[in-house]
Design a protein around this motif. Structure first.
Motif, mmCIF file in Angstrom:
data_model
loop_
_atom_site.group_PDB
_atom_site.id
_atom_site.type_symbol
_atom_site.label_atom_id
_atom_site.label_comp_id
_atom_site.label_asym_id
_atom_site.label_seq_id
_atom_site.Cartn_x
_atom_site.Cartn_y
_atom_site.Cartn_z
ATOM 1 N N PHE A 18 -6.822 5.362 4.205
ATOM 2 C CA PHE A 18 -7.039 3.955 3.871
ATOM 3 C C PHE A 18 -8.154 3.398 4.743
ATOM 4 O O PHE A 18 -8.154 3.571 5.960
ATOM 5 N N ARG B 98 12.875 6.208 9.332
ATOM 6 C CA ARG B 98 12.530 7.070 10.471
ATOM 7 C C ARG B 98 12.615 6.284 11.777
ATOM 8 O O ARG B 98 12.347 5.082 11.823
ATOM 9 N N PRO C 205 6.125 10.488 -4.785
ATOM 10 C CA PRO C 205 5.512 11.691 -4.212
ATOM 11 C C PRO C 205 5.697 11.826 -2.703
ATOM 12 O O PRO C 205 5.997 12.921 -2.215
ATOM 13 N N GLY C 206 5.533 10.737 -1.950
ATOM 14 C CA GLY C 206 5.672 10.816 -0.493
ATOM 15 C C GLY C 206 7.104 11.118 -0.088
ATOM 16 O O GLY C 206 7.362 11.980 0.758
ATOM 17 N N ILE D 35 -3.125 12.759 4.543
ATOM 18 C CA ILE D 35 -2.514 14.069 4.787
ATOM 19 C C ILE D 35 -2.074 14.612 3.432
ATOM 20 O O ILE D 35 -1.479 13.885 2.633
ATOM 21 N N SER D 36 -2.408 15.875 3.160
ATOM 22 C CA SER D 36 -2.077 16.486 1.875
ATOM 23 C C SER D 36 -2.621 15.597 0.741
ATOM 24 O O SER D 36 -3.794 15.243 0.774
ATOM 25 N N ILE D 37 -1.771 15.197 -0.203
ATOM 26 C CA ILE D 37 -2.274 14.360 -1.306
ATOM 27 C C ILE D 37 -2.306 12.882 -0.934
ATOM 28 O O ILE D 37 -2.724 12.047 -1.736
ATOM 29 N N TRP E 174 0.785 -1.238 0.000
ATOM 30 C CA TRP E 174 0.000 0.000 0.000
ATOM 31 C C TRP E 174 0.814 1.283 0.000
ATOM 32 O O TRP E 174 0.296 2.344 -0.339
ATOM 33 N N CYS E 175 2.050 1.252 0.408
ATOM 34 C CA CYS E 175 2.774 2.500 0.669
ATOM 35 C C CYS E 175 3.930 2.773 -0.280
ATOM 36 O O CYS E 175 4.271 3.936 -0.506
ATOM 37 N N LYS F 77 9.626 18.764 3.078
ATOM 38 C CA LYS F 77 9.074 19.172 4.369
ATOM 39 C C LYS F 77 10.156 19.270 5.449
ATOM 40 O O LYS F 77 10.202 20.218 6.210
ATOM 41 N N HIS G 244 6.052 5.980 -1.172
ATOM 42 C CA HIS G 244 7.149 6.108 -0.191
ATOM 43 C C HIS G 244 8.273 5.132 -0.532
ATOM 44 O O HIS G 244 8.779 4.418 0.322
ATOM 45 N N TRP H 43 -2.412 9.115 10.496
ATOM 46 C CA TRP H 43 -2.188 9.539 9.116
ATOM 47 C C TRP H 43 -2.771 8.531 8.128
ATOM 48 O O TRP H 43 -3.314 8.918 7.101
ATOM 49 N N VAL H 44 -2.636 7.233 8.431
ATOM 50 C CA VAL H 44 -3.148 6.222 7.493
ATOM 51 C C VAL H 44 -4.678 6.267 7.447
ATOM 52 O O VAL H 44 -5.276 6.140 6.390
ATOM 53 N N LEU I 75 8.274 14.596 1.719
ATOM 54 C CA LEU I 75 8.893 14.584 3.051
ATOM 55 C C LEU I 75 10.324 15.131 2.996
ATOM 56 O O LEU I 75 10.801 15.729 3.958
ATOM 57 N N LEU J 166 10.263 6.883 4.897
ATOM 58 C CA LEU J 166 9.550 6.471 6.109
ATOM 59 C C LEU J 166 10.233 5.292 6.780
ATOM 60 O O LEU J 166 10.277 5.195 8.004
ATOM 61 N N LEU K 237 1.800 -2.742 10.555
ATOM 62 C CA LEU K 237 2.463 -1.622 9.885
ATOM 63 C C LEU K 237 3.163 -0.742 10.922
ATOM 64 O O LEU K 237 4.297 -0.296 10.719
#
Ligand code: HEC
Length: 113
Positions: free
Chosen positions: A90, A68, A48-49, A84-86, A36-37, A56, A41, A79-80, A53, A65, A103
């Motif tokens: 889920f 992190r 895009p993610g 957030i933003s675009i 999914w991510c 940001k 990411h 967040w999931v 980030l 991610l 996750l």
């Protein structure tokens, strides 16, 4: 003597069972992440993610991610489930609560190490 052996076996069993379960949750979480991510990411492309980030945090935190160490299961869930933003949110029919917990285990696996 028999009591000592029993206690030893009990501790060994507990140790291995606990570790096997923790490992499995992280492994399952990685599969959820890959499904999914990674489209946004990913660690190999400017997805895009990752790009958002990077902009940001300007290097103050890793853009990836998976690198992190500051995330918590609660903030990941927020967040999931909300987006957030675009980033879309889920639904439980896409990522159920058990998968979301996995996750969380995956994305916090390096915290405190
Ligand atoms: C359609 C692309 C897309 C998908 C799919 C996606 N994300 Fe995101 N995600 C983003 C973008 C873009 C941002 C940055 C939003 C911003 O500008 O603050 C983001 C931000 C985040 C953040 C916030 C990080 C921070 O410090 O602000 C988390 C956590 C996150 N995503 C987790 C996930 C997880 C977990 C998945 C898979 C279930 C996922 N994302 C799927 C695009 C996506």
């Amino acid at each position: 003597m028999r009591t000592l052996i029993s206690i030893g076996l009990f501790l060994l069993t507990t140790f291995f069972t606990t570790n096997v379960n923790a490992q499995t949750a992280v492994e399952r979480g990685e599969q959820v992440f890959d499904t999914w991510c990674t489209a946004c990411h990913d660690d190999t492309r400017r997805t895009p993610g990752t790009a958002a980030l990077a902009a940001k945090y300007q290097g103050a935190l890793p853009a990836l991610l998976e690198e992190r160490t500051d995330l918590t299961p609660a903030i990941i869930e927020l967040w999931v489930r909300n987006g957030i933003s675009i980033m879309p949110f889920f639904r439980k029919t896409e990522i159920n609560d058990a998968q979301l917990a996995d996750l969380g285990a995956y994305l916090t696996r390096n915290n405190g190490n």
